[in-house]
Design a protein around this motif. Sequence first.
Motif, PDB file in Angstrom:
ATOM      1  N   VAL A  57      28.834  36.980  49.511  1.00 37.81           N
ATOM      2  CA  VAL A  57      29.739  36.728  50.641  1.00 37.81           C
ATOM      3  C   VAL A  57      29.336  35.454  51.381  1.00 37.81           C
ATOM      4  O   VAL A  57      30.194  34.696  51.852  1.00 37.81           O
TER       5      VAL A  57
ATOM      6  N   ASN B 280      34.119  34.026  54.238  1.00 34.65           N
ATOM      7  CA  ASN B 280      33.110  34.977  54.715  1.00 34.65           C
ATOM      8  C   ASN B 280      33.501  36.439  54.485  1.00 34.65           C
ATOM      9  O   ASN B 280      33.256  37.301  55.330  1.00 34.65           O
ATOM     10  N   ARG B 281      34.078  36.715  53.311  1.00 28.56           N
ATOM     11  CA  ARG B 281      34.402  38.101  52.962  1.00 28.56           C
ATOM     12  C   ARG B 281      34.649  38.200  51.467  1.00 28.56           C
ATOM     13  O   ARG B 281      34.836  37.194  50.780  1.00 28.56           O
ATOM     14  N   LEU B 282      34.641  39.437  50.981  1.00 31.40           N
ATOM     15  CA  LEU B 282      35.074  39.691  49.619  1.00 31.40           C
ATOM     16  C   LEU B 282      36.596  39.619  49.542  1.00 31.40           C
ATOM     17  O   LEU B 282      37.295  39.874  50.531  1.00 31.40           O
TER      18      LEU B 282
END
Length: 253
Positions: free
Chosen positions: A210, A216-218
């Motif tokens: 990540v 900043n995320r899946l």
Amino acid sequence: MGKLDGKIALVTGGSTGIGFATAQQFLIEGVEHVFITGRRQQALDDAIKKLNRKNVTAIQSDTSNMNDLDKLYSVIKKEKGHLDILFANAGAAQFIPLDSVTEKDFDDTFNTNVKGVLFTVQKALPIFNDGGSIILNASISSIKASPACSVYSATKAAVRSFARCWTVDLKERKIRVNTISPGPVDTPGFRGAVKSGGEKEEKALVTQLVSAVPMNRLGMPEEIAKAVVFLASDDSSYVTGIELFVDGGAAQI
């Protein structure tokens, strides 16, 4: 009117994750019928229940097994006569350090991710409509290095190369071939791969992956599925041979 009205589609590895989400999105966009495959019958049965549509057929099939592929295309030919869309999605990921890779690890990963993709496409061609769309599922690992990922990354680089070569091979039939390369996506397959090292290692690996994503995320399976729809539909009628990264910027920044 949907973007895929009247089309016949096949999604390999369609019982969970990106494959399932794509089959679902194909149905939303109006496909006449979608075939999904998977190795586990129970997972396919669960997928059929969740999709809850009559125009879906689930076929247990291992894409690295030639007999399974022959049976798959025999069913499709008998039931619908042709295909317009193929999403060669079935694949496997293992995170194995270089000094721990075994011959079996290598063979299993290449058989599924490379051999399986090649023969899934080759054996589809006799019933594939001219002007259709083939989408191959690769990964940002086709161009990015990650620890303990050398064998997997090599298979995805091969898949990306397939798209380039098959674009040339199939241009006379006006069949478009494109690659979609997701970044880290929150799927059962992804969770299974990162869990293999234990809970502490899983958390550390997810955090590491990540941190490399500018968003900043899946990613979510539905986000990949919508990009596949673009490549399957006439919205991408002048697009072939590309690698479309759907990765929150991870491969580009």
